[in-house]
Design a protein around this motif. Structure first.
Motif, PDB file in Angstrom:
ATOM      1  N   TYR A  85      58.860  19.553  64.474  1.00 48.02           N
ATOM      2  CA  TYR A  85      57.441  19.293  64.699  1.00 48.02           C
ATOM      3  C   TYR A  85      56.765  18.856  63.403  1.00 48.02           C
ATOM      4  N   ARG A  86      57.056  19.549  62.304  1.00 48.88           N
ATOM      5  CA  ARG A  86      56.460  19.184  61.021  1.00 48.88           C
ATOM      6  C   ARG A  86      56.839  17.769  60.614  1.00 48.88           C
ATOM      7  N   MET A  87      58.060  17.380  60.940  1.00 55.19           N
ATOM      8  CA  MET A  87      58.550  16.052  60.578  1.00 55.19           C
ATOM      9  C   MET A  87      58.081  14.984  61.573  1.00 55.19           C
ATOM     10  N   LYS A  88      57.459  15.434  62.681  1.00 58.82           N
ATOM     11  CA  LYS A  88      57.059  14.526  63.767  1.00 58.82           C
ATOM     12  C   LYS A  88      58.264  13.732  64.259  1.00 58.82           C
ATOM     13  N   ALA A  89      59.381  14.435  64.400  1.00 57.11           N
ATOM     14  CA  ALA A  89      60.649  13.791  64.766  1.00 57.11           C
ATOM     15  C   ALA A  89      61.078  14.206  66.161  1.00 57.11           C
ATOM     16  N   PHE A  90      61.819  13.329  66.819  1.00 55.32           N
ATOM     17  CA  PHE A  90      62.429  13.648  68.098  1.00 55.32           C
ATOM     18  C   PHE A  90      63.587  14.619  67.877  1.00 55.32           C
ATOM     19  N   THR A  91      63.948  15.317  68.936  1.00 56.83           N
ATOM     20  CA  THR A  91      65.164  16.114  68.908  1.00 56.83           C
ATOM     21  C   THR A  91      65.888  15.925  70.232  1.00 56.83           C
ATOM     22  N   THR A  92      67.158  16.269  70.252  1.00 54.20           N
ATOM     23  CA  THR A  92      67.969  16.091  71.459  1.00 54.20           C
ATOM     24  C   THR A  92      68.668  17.390  71.812  1.00 54.20           C
ATOM     25  N   LYS A  93      69.158  17.441  73.029  1.00 55.28           N
ATOM     26  CA  LYS A  93      69.922  18.604  73.464  1.00 55.28           C
ATOM     27  C   LYS A  93      71.143  18.800  72.581  1.00 55.28           C
ATOM     28  N   ALA A  94      71.785  17.706  72.179  1.00 55.25           N
ATOM     29  CA  ALA A  94      72.971  17.811  71.321  1.00 55.25           C
ATOM     30  C   ALA A  94      72.631  18.483  70.004  1.00 55.25           C
ATOM     31  N   GLU A  95      71.472  18.127  69.409  1.00 51.82           N
ATOM     32  CA  GLU A  95      71.062  18.758  68.147  1.00 51.82           C
ATOM     33  C   GLU A  95      70.760  20.232  68.346  1.00 51.82           C
ATOM     34  N   MET A  96      70.117  20.553  69.454  1.00 47.85           N
ATOM     35  CA  MET A  96      69.777  21.952  69.713  1.00 47.85           C
ATOM     36  C   MET A  96      71.014  22.787  69.990  1.00 47.85           C
ATOM     37  N   LEU A  97      71.985  22.203  70.689  1.00 45.47           N
ATOM     38  CA  LEU A  97      73.248  22.912  70.909  1.00 45.47           C
ATOM     39  C   LEU A  97      73.954  23.179  69.583  1.00 45.47           C
ATOM     40  N   GLU A  98      73.895  22.215  68.690  1.00 48.23           N
ATOM     41  CA  GLU A  98      74.505  22.403  67.374  1.00 48.23           C
ATOM     42  C   GLU A  98      73.802  23.505  66.602  1.00 48.23           C
ATOM     43  N   TYR A 101      74.892  30.120  77.359  1.00 52.35           N
ATOM     44  CA  TYR A 101      73.574  30.745  77.367  1.00 52.35           C
ATOM     45  C   TYR A 101      72.478  29.790  76.897  1.00 52.35           C
ATOM     46  N   TYR A 102      72.844  28.531  76.660  1.00 56.68           N
ATOM     47  CA  TYR A 102      71.876  27.571  76.143  1.00 56.68           C
ATOM     48  C   TYR A 102      70.638  27.423  77.045  1.00 56.68           C
ATOM     49  N   PRO A 103      70.782  27.298  78.384  1.00 55.16           N
ATOM     50  CA  PRO A 103      69.568  27.152  79.210  1.00 55.16           C
ATOM     51  C   PRO A 103      68.573  28.284  79.004  1.00 55.16           C
ATOM     52  N   LEU A 104      69.063  29.524  78.914  1.00 55.89           N
ATOM     53  CA  LEU A 104      68.171  30.659  78.698  1.00 55.89           C
ATOM     54  C   LEU A 104      67.548  30.596  77.308  1.00 55.89           C
ATOM     55  N   ILE A 105      68.347  30.314  76.297  1.00 55.35           N
ATOM     56  CA  ILE A 105      67.849  30.244  74.921  1.00 55.35           C
ATOM     57  C   ILE A 105      66.814  29.130  74.799  1.00 55.35           C
ATOM     58  N   PHE A 106      67.105  27.975  75.383  1.00 51.52           N
ATOM     59  CA  PHE A 106      66.180  26.838  75.330  1.00 51.52           C
ATOM     60  C   PHE A 106      64.866  27.190  76.030  1.00 51.52           C
ATOM     61  N   SER A 107      64.940  27.821  77.198  1.00 59.70           N
ATOM     62  CA  SER A 107      63.750  28.170  77.964  1.00 59.70           C
ATOM     63  C   SER A 107      62.860  29.134  77.189  1.00 59.70           C
ATOM     64  N   GLU A 108      63.468  30.149  76.590  1.00 61.79           N
ATOM     65  CA  GLU A 108      62.682  31.152  75.878  1.00 61.79           C
ATOM     66  C   GLU A 108      62.121  30.592  74.571  1.00 61.79           C
ATOM     67  N   ALA A 109      62.876  29.732  73.902  1.00 55.91           N
ATOM     68  CA  ALA A 109      62.356  29.105  72.684  1.00 55.91           C
ATOM     69  C   ALA A 109      61.176  28.206  73.015  1.00 55.91           C
ATOM     70  N   VAL A 124      58.094  17.967  75.263  1.00 54.76           N
ATOM     71  CA  VAL A 124      58.028  16.966  76.329  1.00 54.76           C
ATOM     72  C   VAL A 124      59.306  16.135  76.295  1.00 54.76           C
ATOM     73  N   GLU A 125      60.004  16.096  77.423  1.00 52.14           N
ATOM     74  CA  GLU A 125      61.220  15.288  77.503  1.00 52.14           C
ATOM     75  C   GLU A 125      60.832  13.818  77.630  1.00 52.14           C
ATOM     76  N   VAL A 126      61.371  12.986  76.756  1.00 46.47           N
ATOM     77  CA  VAL A 126      61.023  11.569  76.750  1.00 46.47           C
ATOM     78  C   VAL A 126      62.164  10.685  77.251  1.00 46.47           C
ATOM     79  N   ASP A 127      63.384  11.212  77.293  1.00 48.02           N
ATOM     80  CA  ASP A 127      64.523  10.441  77.789  1.00 48.02           C
ATOM     81  C   ASP A 127      65.502  11.401  78.459  1.00 48.02           C
ATOM     82  N   ALA A 128      65.469  11.406  79.794  1.00 41.94           N
ATOM     83  CA  ALA A 128      66.297  12.357  80.542  1.00 41.94           C
ATOM     84  C   ALA A 128      67.784  12.052  80.418  1.00 41.94           C
ATOM     85  N   SER A 129      68.131  10.808  80.122  1.00 42.43           N
ATOM     86  CA  SER A 129      69.553  10.449  80.062  1.00 42.43           C
ATOM     87  C   SER A 129      70.264  11.115  78.891  1.00 42.43           C
ATOM     88  N   VAL A 130      69.552  11.294  77.777  1.00 39.61           N
ATOM     89  CA  VAL A 130      70.160  11.956  76.616  1.00 39.61           C
ATOM     90  C   VAL A 130      69.460  13.283  76.302  1.00 39.61           C
TER      91      VAL A 130
END
Length: 315
Positions: free
Chosen positions: A111-124, A133-141, A154-160
């Motif tokens: 957020y501070r960087m005003k940068a996009f993030t992806t599921k792959a980055e969050m999994l890493e 447990y990623y769905p639960l961790i993602f939901s609570e975060a 806000v999801e901007v590209d559902a494909s990735v």
């Protein structure tokens, strides 16, 4: 001013339908007046959030548990008995909350960087060992980002599965340039706006500080959010136009009240704030019939104002 009204017009596609819904809400309010006493708006759900009338007790928000994560293993060992530390279910539960904390920190950096993030980055960030447990961790975060910091994902590209982070409820302020750098203050602002609305649109200083004390703010200094929350609210939020701070006429000693400021009315709505509070209480905005009827009326007024302005532009 046209943009906020345009947004509301999109939310209320049928003004007549909204009028009917308002009438129904007002009827519900009239029927429930005896049950919904004046103490309802003073009830607190979790950390200072008004609870709906007769709502059942619910589990704590994951944000509450997140805040209680200790700084290191030594502190944890001093708090928890050894047999509990050896409980596999406890270890798993504790590890999940640590991963939620890690993901929140990662997303705040994005957020501070005003940068996009992806599921792959969050999994890493979370670690491949926690894929299950990623769905639960993602939901609570995501929930903690919204409730604590006022940040929406806000999801901007559902494909990735790529996401962008921004301030919630249409509010453009995040307080990143205040004394404590890097921590969004939008969540605290939303809570204050919500308390004012839920308490009847005009709230004494004492009630504001009381509510915020219930979530661990204003009872002292909180360097994580702001070194002086009282100053942030009574000065910066006022200077930014989100709050009005008025002295009560003829009060002796002088007392003050808070109201919504013009920027709050321009950027967000009572309905959005009510929906935010209802989501914290895991209920629906109609659980607060009086406030819901008022928020609906505000939505209708905004649509009618927008239509009138458009008509003037076309003349």
């Amino acid at each position: 001013m046209a943009e906020p009204h345009n947004t509301q017009c999109c939310n209320l596609q049928d003004s007549g339908q909204a009028q009917q819904e308002l009438a129904n809400a007002q009827a519900t309010t009239a029927e429930g007046d005896e049950e919904e006493t004046s103490t309802t708006s003073h009830q607190v759900y979790g950390g200072g959030i008004p609870s709906p009338p007769q709502s059942p007790q619910r589990a704590s928000s994951p944000c509450v548990a997140l805040a209680s994560i200790p700084d290191g293993p030594s502190e944890e060992a001093s708090i928890k008995p050894s047999e509990e530390l050896e409980d596999p279910l406890y270890l798993l539960h504790h590890a999940q909350y640590i991963k939620v904390y890690d993901l929140v920190e990662f997303l705040l950096c994005k957020y501070r960087m005003k940068a996009f993030t992806t599921k792959a980055e969050m999994l890493e960030c979370v670690g491949r060992a926690y894929d299950e447990y990623y769905p639960l961790i993602f939901s609570e975060a995501s929930e903690c980002l919204k409730l604590v910091f006022g940040i929406d994902m806000v999801e901007v590209d559902a494909s990735v599965h790529s996401y962008i982070l921004g301030t919630a409820l249409g509010i453009t302020y995040d307080g990143m340039l205040t004394d404590v750098q890097g921590m969004p203050k939008t969540g605290l602002l939303i809570v204050v706006l919500g308390v004012i609305f839920m308490e009847g649109n005009c709230v004494s200083e004492e009630i504001i500080w009381e509510k915020l004390n219930n979530i661990g703010l204003c009872g002292g200094r909180d360097p994580y959010i702001h070194k002086d929350p009282r100053k942030l609210i009574s000065e910066e939020f006022v200077q930014e136009g989100y709050l009005e701070y008025r002295q009560v006429p003829n009060s002796d000693p002088p007392t003050h009240v808070f109201l919504w400021g013009p920027r709050a009315f321009a950027e967000t709505t009572k309905m959005k704030v009510l929906e935010f509070f209802a989501s914290i209480a895991k209920t629906h905005p109609t659980a607060y019939p009086e406030r819901y009827a008022e928020a609906l009326e505000d939505e209708i007024d905004r649509v009618q104002t927008w239509i009138y302005q458009r008509m003037l532009q076309q003349v």
